[in-house]
Design a protein around this motif. Structure first.
Motif, PDB file in Angstrom:
ATOM      1  N   CYS A  33       6.775  -5.636  48.710  1.00 31.88           N
ATOM      2  CA  CYS A  33       5.821  -4.556  49.188  1.00 31.88           C
ATOM      3  C   CYS A  33       6.004  -4.037  50.611  1.00 31.88           C
ATOM      4  O   CYS A  33       5.972  -4.690  51.389  1.00 31.88           O
ATOM      5  CB  CYS A  33       4.344  -4.922  48.942  1.00 31.88           C
ATOM      6  SG  CYS A  33       3.107  -3.510  48.965  1.00 31.88           S
ATOM      7  N   HIS A  37       3.913  -2.286  52.319  1.00 37.74           N
ATOM      8  CA  HIS A  37       2.559  -2.522  52.856  1.00 37.74           C
ATOM      9  C   HIS A  37       2.486  -3.685  53.947  1.00 37.74           C
ATOM     10  O   HIS A  37       2.401  -3.773  54.971  1.00 37.74           O
ATOM     11  CB  HIS A  37       1.288  -2.593  52.186  1.00 37.74           C
ATOM     12  CG  HIS A  37       0.069  -2.592  52.688  1.00 37.74           C
ATOM     13  ND1 HIS A  37      -0.856  -3.522  52.377  1.00 37.74           N
ATOM     14  CD2 HIS A  37      -0.662  -1.949  53.880  1.00 37.74           C
ATOM     15  CE1 HIS A  37      -1.902  -3.358  52.977  1.00 37.74           C
ATOM     16  NE2 HIS A  37      -1.727  -2.633  54.236  1.00 37.74           N
ATOM     17  N   ASN A  38       2.647  -4.813  53.205  1.00 38.10           N
ATOM     18  CA  ASN A  38       2.292  -6.199  53.856  1.00 38.10           C
ATOM     19  C   ASN A  38       3.471  -7.196  53.345  1.00 38.10           C
ATOM     20  O   ASN A  38       3.129  -8.372  53.633  1.00 38.10           O
ATOM     21  CB  ASN A  38       1.052  -6.688  53.675  1.00 38.10           C
ATOM     22  CG  ASN A  38       0.478  -7.282  55.141  1.00 38.10           C
ATOM     23  OD1 ASN A  38       1.263  -7.208  55.810  1.00 38.10           O
ATOM     24  ND2 ASN A  38      -0.913  -7.530  55.034  1.00 38.10           N
ATOM     25  N   CYS A  85       4.340  -8.328  50.175  1.00 43.72           N
ATOM     26  CA  CYS A  85       3.891  -9.241  48.888  1.00 43.72           C
ATOM     27  C   CYS A  85       4.950  -8.957  48.137  1.00 43.72           C
ATOM     28  O   CYS A  85       5.297  -7.709  47.715  1.00 43.72           O
ATOM     29  CB  CYS A  85       2.609  -8.958  48.391  1.00 43.72           C
ATOM     30  SG  CYS A  85       1.311  -9.727  49.572  1.00 43.72           S
ATOM     31  N   CYS A 135       1.829  -4.129  43.235  1.00 49.79           N
ATOM     32  CA  CYS A 135       1.659  -5.122  44.301  1.00 49.79           C
ATOM     33  C   CYS A 135       0.070  -5.749  43.873  1.00 49.79           C
ATOM     34  O   CYS A 135      -0.795  -5.072  43.966  1.00 49.79           O
ATOM     35  CB  CYS A 135       1.610  -4.763  45.633  1.00 49.79           C
ATOM     36  SG  CYS A 135       1.224  -5.774  46.772  1.00 49.79           S
ATOM     37  N   HIS A 158      -2.670  -5.697  47.442  1.00 53.14           N
ATOM     38  CA  HIS A 158      -3.749  -4.362  47.818  1.00 53.14           C
ATOM     39  C   HIS A 158      -3.346  -3.409  46.700  1.00 53.14           C
ATOM     40  O   HIS A 158      -3.729  -2.013  47.064  1.00 53.14           O
ATOM     41  CB  HIS A 158      -3.764  -4.226  49.058  1.00 53.14           C
ATOM     42  CG  HIS A 158      -3.750  -5.270  50.155  1.00 53.14           C
ATOM     43  ND1 HIS A 158      -2.419  -5.673  50.664  1.00 53.14           N
ATOM     44  CD2 HIS A 158      -4.533  -6.124  50.708  1.00 53.14           C
ATOM     45  CE1 HIS A 158      -2.916  -6.630  51.457  1.00 53.14           C
ATOM     46  NE2 HIS A 158      -4.172  -7.054  51.147  1.00 53.14           N
ATOM     47  N   SER A 215      -0.875  -1.594  45.586  1.00 52.65           N
ATOM     48  CA  SER A 215       0.089  -0.392  45.785  1.00 52.65           C
ATOM     49  C   SER A 215       0.976  -0.545  44.558  1.00 52.65           C
ATOM     50  O   SER A 215       1.307  -1.272  43.906  1.00 52.65           O
ATOM     51  CB  SER A 215       1.085  -0.594  47.068  1.00 52.65           C
ATOM     52  OG  SER A 215       0.187  -0.269  48.230  1.00 52.65           O
ATOM     53  N   GLN A 272      -2.177   1.172  49.297  1.00 52.89           N
ATOM     54  CA  GLN A 272      -2.251   1.061  50.862  1.00 52.89           C
ATOM     55  C   GLN A 272      -0.992   1.420  51.463  1.00 52.89           C
ATOM     56  O   GLN A 272      -1.021   1.504  52.813  1.00 52.89           O
ATOM     57  CB  GLN A 272      -2.721  -0.443  51.059  1.00 52.89           C
ATOM     58  CG  GLN A 272      -4.001  -1.097  50.372  1.00 52.89           C
ATOM     59  CD  GLN A 272      -5.260  -0.182  50.965  1.00 52.89           C
ATOM     60  OE1 GLN A 272      -5.056  -0.256  52.297  1.00 52.89           O
ATOM     61  NE2 GLN A 272      -5.915   0.211  50.424  1.00 52.89           N
TER      62      GLN A 272
HETATM   63 FE1  FES Z   1       1.358  -4.704  48.921  1.00 47.84          FE
HETATM   64 FE2  FES Z   1      -0.636  -4.819  50.624  1.00 47.84          FE
HETATM   65  S1  FES Z   1       1.041  -6.093  50.559  1.00 47.84           S
HETATM   66  S2  FES Z   1      -0.192  -3.365  48.807  1.00 47.84           S
END
Ligand code: FES
Length: 133
Positions: free
Chosen positions: A60, A62-63, A65, A78, A81, A83, A97
């Motif tokens: 992901c 975002h972070n 994952c 994901c 969060h 996404s 996110q």
């Molecule tokens: Fe995927 Fe935050 S790590 S939405």
């Protein structure tokens, strides 16, 4: 600065892919998780005999994952969060996110033996300052 070339790595054969069933692989190195998918109809950036094979980094944006594929929604999701990314729209982020689309793994199809090769990454893999470590 020196630009290092991406490796050219055989992933699978186009004829071995089933519609809407992603196959995991690692590219450009073992620490980078990706999936290749045959969507079943022509899509932006799609290659192969039907113009429907695409591949993405599935960490992901975002972070970081791991993403999982939702066969019914035909999107990568994901669980961290929520996404959502659309492989049929070049990895575009459609909800959540994250603010970045999925990095695309650029593919080549060898019509002589039906092999699919990963040849480059377009977009920055999550957590990296450079795609080639
Ligand atoms: Fe995927 Fe935050 S790590 S939405």
């Amino acid at each position: 600065a020196t630009t290092l070339p991406y490796p050219r790595e055989a992933i699978t054969r186009a004829g071995a892919l089933e519609d809407n069933v992603p196959v995991p692989f690692n590219y450009p190195d073992a620490e980078s998780f990706c999936q290749i998918i045959k969507t079943g109809h022509p899509v932006p950036g799609g290659i192969g005999p039907d113009g429907d094979i695409v591949a993405f980094s599935t960490q992901c944006t975002h972070n970081g994952c791991p993403l999982s594929y939702d066969k019914e929604a035909r999107t990568f999701k994901c669980g961290c969060h929520f996404s959502i990314f659309d492989p049929e729209m070049a990895g575009q982020m459609v909800d959540g996110q994250s603010t970045e689309n999925l990095p695309r793994i650029l593919l080549e199809h060898d019509t002589a033996d039906d092999s699919l090769y990963a040849v480059a990454v377009e977009g920055l893999i999550y957590g990296r300052q450079c795609n080639l470590l």
